[in-house]
Design a protein around this motif. Structure first.
Motif, PDB file in Angstrom:
ATOM      1  N   GLY A 145       6.150   0.997  -6.112  1.00 23.05           N
ATOM      2  CA  GLY A 145       5.061   0.431  -6.891  1.00 23.05           C
ATOM      3  C   GLY A 145       4.317   1.510  -7.635  1.00 23.05           C
ATOM      4  N   ASP A 146       3.515   1.089  -8.601  1.00 28.11           N
ATOM      5  CA  ASP A 146       2.728   2.018  -9.400  1.00 28.11           C
ATOM      6  C   ASP A 146       1.261   1.619  -9.364  1.00 28.11           C
ATOM      7  OD1 ASP A 146       2.022   0.598 -12.325  1.00 28.11           O
ATOM      8  OD2 ASP A 146       3.805  -0.221 -11.347  1.00 28.11           O
ATOM      9  N   SER A 147       0.384   2.625  -9.394  1.00 22.80           N
ATOM     10  CA  SER A 147      -1.056   2.430  -9.465  1.00 22.80           C
ATOM     11  C   SER A 147      -1.518   1.514  -8.327  1.00 22.80           C
ATOM     12  CB  SER A 147      -1.429   1.886 -10.851  1.00 22.80           C
ATOM     13  OG  SER A 147      -2.807   1.991 -11.091  1.00 22.80           O
ATOM     14  N   ALA A 148      -2.177   0.397  -8.638  1.00 25.44           N
ATOM     15  CA  ALA A 148      -2.587  -0.521  -7.581  1.00 25.44           C
ATOM     16  C   ALA A 148      -1.391  -1.004  -6.777  1.00 25.44           C
ATOM     17  CB  ALA A 148      -3.331  -1.711  -8.183  1.00 25.44           C
ATOM     18  N   GLY A 149      -0.258  -1.205  -7.448  1.00 23.29           N
ATOM     19  CA  GLY A 149       0.945  -1.626  -6.747  1.00 23.29           C
ATOM     20  C   GLY A 149       1.496  -0.563  -5.824  1.00 23.29           C
ATOM     21  N   GLY A 150       1.294   0.715  -6.175  1.00 17.57           N
ATOM     22  CA  GLY A 150       1.680   1.787  -5.269  1.00 17.57           C
ATOM     23  C   GLY A 150       0.840   1.777  -4.012  1.00 17.57           C
ATOM     24  N   GLY A 151      -0.467   1.593  -4.184  1.00 17.54           N
ATOM     25  CA  GLY A 151      -1.327   1.454  -3.023  1.00 17.54           C
ATOM     26  C   GLY A 151      -0.962   0.244  -2.190  1.00 17.54           C
ATOM     27  N   LEU A 152      -0.599  -0.867  -2.853  1.00 21.43           N
ATOM     28  CA  LEU A 152      -0.210  -2.081  -2.143  1.00 21.43           C
ATOM     29  C   LEU A 152       1.069  -1.849  -1.331  1.00 21.43           C
ATOM     30  CD1 LEU A 152      -0.565  -5.078  -1.528  1.00 21.43           C
ATOM     31  CD2 LEU A 152       0.584  -5.587  -3.700  1.00 21.43           C
ATOM     32  N   ALA A 153       2.010  -1.100  -1.895  1.00 21.80           N
ATOM     33  CA  ALA A 153       3.229  -0.791  -1.139  1.00 21.80           C
ATOM     34  C   ALA A 153       2.896  -0.046   0.153  1.00 21.80           C
ATOM     35  CB  ALA A 153       4.179   0.034  -2.004  1.00 21.80           C
ATOM     36  N   LEU A 154       1.987   0.925   0.074  1.00 20.66           N
ATOM     37  CA  LEU A 154       1.611   1.689   1.256  1.00 20.66           C
ATOM     38  C   LEU A 154       0.809   0.832   2.240  1.00 20.66           C
ATOM     39  CD1 LEU A 154       0.611   4.993  -0.572  1.00 20.66           C
ATOM     40  CD2 LEU A 154       2.766   4.502   0.614  1.00 20.66           C
ATOM     41  N   SER A 155      -0.090   0.002   1.729  1.00 23.41           N
ATOM     42  CA  SER A 155      -0.844  -0.903   2.599  1.00 23.41           C
ATOM     43  C   SER A 155       0.092  -1.880   3.309  1.00 23.41           C
ATOM     44  CB  SER A 155      -1.875  -1.687   1.786  1.00 23.41           C
ATOM     45  OG  SER A 155      -2.887  -0.849   1.289  1.00 23.41           O
ATOM     46  N   THR A 156       1.134  -2.308   2.603  1.00 20.33           N
ATOM     47  CA  THR A 156       2.100  -3.234   3.203  1.00 20.33           C
ATOM     48  C   THR A 156       2.809  -2.576   4.374  1.00 20.33           C
ATOM     49  OG1 THR A 156       2.403  -4.378   1.093  1.00 20.33           O
ATOM     50  CG2 THR A 156       4.140  -4.630   2.738  1.00 20.33           C
ATOM     51  N   LEU A 157       3.181  -1.308   4.225  1.00 20.38           N
ATOM     52  CA  LEU A 157       3.792  -0.592   5.345  1.00 20.38           C
ATOM     53  C   LEU A 157       2.837  -0.540   6.538  1.00 20.38           C
ATOM     54  CD1 LEU A 157       5.430   2.436   3.481  1.00 20.38           C
ATOM     55  CD2 LEU A 157       6.606   0.443   4.439  1.00 20.38           C
ATOM     56  N   LEU A 158       1.565  -0.260   6.283  1.00 16.61           N
ATOM     57  CA  LEU A 158       0.582  -0.181   7.372  1.00 16.61           C
ATOM     58  C   LEU A 158       0.399  -1.542   8.037  1.00 16.61           C
ATOM     59  CD1 LEU A 158      -2.045   2.083   5.585  1.00 16.61           C
ATOM     60  CD2 LEU A 158      -0.524   2.757   7.465  1.00 16.61           C
ATOM     61  N   ALA A 159       0.401  -2.609   7.235  1.00 12.90           N
ATOM     62  CA  ALA A 159       0.242  -3.950   7.800  1.00 12.90           C
ATOM     63  C   ALA A 159       1.452  -4.331   8.640  1.00 12.90           C
ATOM     64  CB  ALA A 159       0.027  -4.957   6.674  1.00 12.90           C
ATOM     65  N   LEU A 160       2.649  -4.015   8.166  1.00 12.14           N
ATOM     66  CA  LEU A 160       3.850  -4.287   8.953  1.00 12.14           C
ATOM     67  C   LEU A 160       3.789  -3.550  10.286  1.00 12.14           C
ATOM     68  CD1 LEU A 160       6.575  -3.978   6.164  1.00 12.14           C
ATOM     69  CD2 LEU A 160       5.954  -6.080   7.381  1.00 12.14           C
ATOM     70  N   PRO A 166       9.462  -4.341  11.952  1.00 17.49           N
ATOM     71  CA  PRO A 166      10.263  -3.189  11.490  1.00 17.49           C
ATOM     72  C   PRO A 166       9.875  -2.791  10.077  1.00 17.49           C
ATOM     73  CG  PRO A 166      11.652  -4.869  12.496  1.00 17.49           C
ATOM     74  CD  PRO A 166      10.299  -5.482  12.343  1.00 17.49           C
ATOM     75  N   LEU A 167       9.916  -1.488   9.800  1.00 17.87           N
ATOM     76  CA  LEU A 167       9.504  -0.955   8.508  1.00 17.87           C
ATOM     77  C   LEU A 167      10.703  -0.745   7.595  1.00 17.87           C
ATOM     78  CD1 LEU A 167       6.876   1.743   9.543  1.00 17.87           C
ATOM     79  CD2 LEU A 167       6.509  -0.656   8.963  1.00 17.87           C
ATOM     80  N   PRO A 168      10.511  -0.916   6.297  1.00 15.13           N
ATOM     81  CA  PRO A 168      11.558  -0.568   5.329  1.00 15.13           C
ATOM     82  C   PRO A 168      11.955   0.902   5.435  1.00 15.13           C
ATOM     83  CG  PRO A 168       9.887  -1.929   4.296  1.00 15.13           C
ATOM     84  CD  PRO A 168       9.358  -1.546   5.660  1.00 15.13           C
ATOM     85  N   ALA A 169      13.051   1.237   4.770  1.00 14.25           N
ATOM     86  CA  ALA A 169      13.635   2.566   4.916  1.00 14.25           C
ATOM     87  C   ALA A 169      12.805   3.660   4.270  1.00 14.25           C
ATOM     88  CB  ALA A 169      15.043   2.572   4.325  1.00 14.25           C
ATOM     89  N   ALA A 221      -6.654  -1.925   2.389  1.00 10.76           N
ATOM     90  CA  ALA A 221      -6.999  -1.910   0.966  1.00 10.76           C
ATOM     91  C   ALA A 221      -6.881  -0.505   0.401  1.00 10.76           C
ATOM     92  CB  ALA A 221      -8.425  -2.435   0.762  1.00 10.76           C
ATOM     93  N   SER A 222      -7.267   0.489   1.199  1.00 13.10           N
ATOM     94  CA  SER A 222      -7.220   1.906   0.816  1.00 13.10           C
ATOM     95  C   SER A 222      -6.411   2.660   1.869  1.00 13.10           C
ATOM     96  CB  SER A 222      -8.632   2.490   0.735  1.00 13.10           C
ATOM     97  OG  SER A 222      -9.390   1.898  -0.295  1.00 13.10           O
ATOM     98  N   PRO A 223      -5.115   2.830   1.662  1.00 10.49           N
ATOM     99  CA  PRO A 223      -4.272   3.445   2.695  1.00 10.49           C
ATOM    100  C   PRO A 223      -4.701   4.842   3.112  1.00 10.49           C
ATOM    101  CG  PRO A 223      -2.932   2.443   0.970  1.00 10.49           C
ATOM    102  CD  PRO A 223      -4.352   2.384   0.493  1.00 10.49           C
ATOM    103  N   LEU A 224      -5.464   5.530   2.273  1.00 11.83           N
ATOM    104  CA  LEU A 224      -5.922   6.881   2.607  1.00 11.83           C
ATOM    105  C   LEU A 224      -6.657   6.910   3.941  1.00 11.83           C
ATOM    106  CD1 LEU A 224      -6.250   9.855   1.589  1.00 11.83           C
ATOM    107  CD2 LEU A 224      -8.446   9.133   0.641  1.00 11.83           C
ATOM    108  N   TYR A 225      -7.279   5.798   4.332  1.00  6.87           N
ATOM    109  CA  TYR A 225      -8.133   5.786   5.509  1.00  6.87           C
ATOM    110  C   TYR A 225      -7.404   5.355   6.782  1.00  6.87           C
ATOM    111  CZ  TYR A 225     -11.703   6.417   2.002  1.00  6.87           C
ATOM    112  OH  TYR A 225     -12.450   6.931   0.956  1.00  6.87           O
ATOM    113  N   ALA A 226      -6.093   5.262   6.732  1.00 12.23           N
ATOM    114  CA  ALA A 226      -5.336   4.953   7.940  1.00 12.23           C
ATOM    115  C   ALA A 226      -5.459   6.093   8.937  1.00 12.23           C
ATOM    116  CB  ALA A 226      -3.872   4.714   7.590  1.00 12.23           C
ATOM    117  N   ASP A 227      -5.346   5.764  10.225  1.00 12.50           N
ATOM    118  CA  ASP A 227      -5.466   6.828  11.228  1.00 12.50           C
ATOM    119  C   ASP A 227      -4.149   7.584  11.362  1.00 12.50           C
ATOM    120  OD1 ASP A 227      -3.749   5.675  13.295  1.00 12.50           O
ATOM    121  OD2 ASP A 227      -5.358   4.258  13.699  1.00 12.50           O
ATOM    122  N   PRO A 228      -4.199   8.802  11.934  1.00 15.03           N
ATOM    123  CA  PRO A 228      -2.997   9.642  11.988  1.00 15.03           C
ATOM    124  C   PRO A 228      -1.806   8.978  12.674  1.00 15.03           C
ATOM    125  CG  PRO A 228      -4.934  10.964  12.444  1.00 15.03           C
ATOM    126  CD  PRO A 228      -5.393   9.542  12.387  1.00 15.03           C
ATOM    127  N   ALA A 229      -2.048   8.195  13.708  1.00  9.21           N
ATOM    128  CA  ALA A 229      -0.929   7.546  14.400  1.00  9.21           C
ATOM    129  C   ALA A 229      -0.196   6.587  13.463  1.00  9.21           C
ATOM    130  CB  ALA A 229      -1.436   6.802  15.634  1.00  9.21           C
TER     131      ALA A 229
END
Length: 312
Positions: A145-160, A166-169, A221-229
């Motif tokens: 993804g790009d821009s907001a969509g790039g952030g959404l891709a990362l948020s989706t991984l965190l939500a999964l 299971p996470l995508p590759a 919403a903001s993947p930057l704030y995910a915890d280290p784990a």
């Protein structure tokens, strides 16, 4: 990233984008903004575009000639969660399909202000669940993804991950928006270089997406704030960004946090490039190079799970 920067070509790209932004006023209807954005980027190339519904979400398979169908890249377009569509990103998705050697599934997630957070994330998760129900293994999928969509891709991984699914590759992002609070130092250091995205505009887009209930420091919403784990458990990431972007810190800080946590994230900073420069495939050789690198990265990660197969 060795291509010399063709400054006149970059300035011509900037002029095209500013010509669209310059027409918008406070009272410009969002429908007009979306139509303008589609017209700016809505080119097509050689390949197929097959609309469908997955998990109740409008999507489309974008398929370059000769690519594999047993694996896929799920793509989330940019546009500040307000504009952008499968049409505006059709050419970019087709080029990514060709570079990776697999089909791309574009997701037409719901947009603000009609549908605020977490509507886009809910749609992303519904699409991935539908793909799994169709028989795709998680490791046969990658996100981009790009821009907001790039952030959404990362948020989706965190939500999964939070749902213990299971996470995508892998994931590949371009100018990802990872910090809706806009706290990065590049909002100051790149403010003169970035022709479009200044902190007040970015914060206004964030408010429009989050509404009255969403929080800018929510990792979904903001993947930057995910915890280290959470960050440590993410799949391999390739994060591209231009050096002339106020959102430069969004990529650099996110990659630093992932790597510090023990994960695997590569941040590529492209000299002289602007926000989502990869969309300007015909004008900028760097766009073609960057998208090619992104496609090859995703192909290499997908091939780890199909080692006997070859991709373009």
């Amino acid at each position: 990233m060795t291509q010399p920067v063709d400054t006149p070509a970059v300035e011509a790209v900037i002029a095209r984008v500013k010509a669209v932004y310059g027409r918008w006023r406070r009272d410009t209807p969002v429908a007009q903004m979306r139509a303008d954005w589609d017209q700016l980027f809505g080119a097509a190339g050689e390949g197929t575009f097959a609309p469908l519904q997955l998990g109740g979400v409008p999507c489309a398979w974008i398929t370059a000639p000769g690519v594999a169908h047993d694996q896929a890249i799920v793509y989330f377009h940019g546009g500040g969660f307000q504009v952008g569509s499968l049409q505006s990103h059709r050419e970019l998705m087709l080029a990514l399909s060709a570079a990776a050697g697999v089909r791309v599934l574009g997701v037409d997630y719901r947009l603000a202000p009609e549908h605020r957070y977490p509507a886009a994330l809910d749609d992303a998760l519904a699409v991935l669940q539908a793909l799994r129900a169709q028989g795709f293994a998680a490791q046969d999928l990658a996100l981009a993804g790009d821009s907001a969509g790039g952030g959404l891709a990362l948020s989706t991984l965190l939500a999964l991950q939070a749902q213990q699914r299971p996470l995508p590759a892998a994931a590949f992002t371009m100018s990802a928006w990872t910090d809706l609070a806009a706290t990065g130092e590049s909002y100051v250091s790149r403010s003169a270089a970035d022709p479009i995205h200044q902190r007040p505009m970015v914060q206004a887009m964030a408010r429009n997406y989050l509404g009255s209930t969403g929080q800018a420091d929510d990792p979904l919403a903001s993947p930057l704030y995910a915890d280290p784990a959470q960050l440590r458990a993410l799949p391999p990431l390739l994060l591209q960004v231009g050096d002339r972007e106020t959102v430069l810190s969004d990529t650099e800080r996110f990659a630093q946090r992932v790597n510090a946590a023990g994960g695997q994230a590569t941040a590529q900073v492209w000299p002289g490039m602007v926000h989502v420069f990869q969309q300007f495939l015909h004008a900028l050789p760097q766009a073609r190079d960057a998208l090619g690198q992104g496609g090859r990265f995703l192909a290499s990660q997908l091939q780890r799970h199909h080692p006997g197969e070859s991709r373009p």
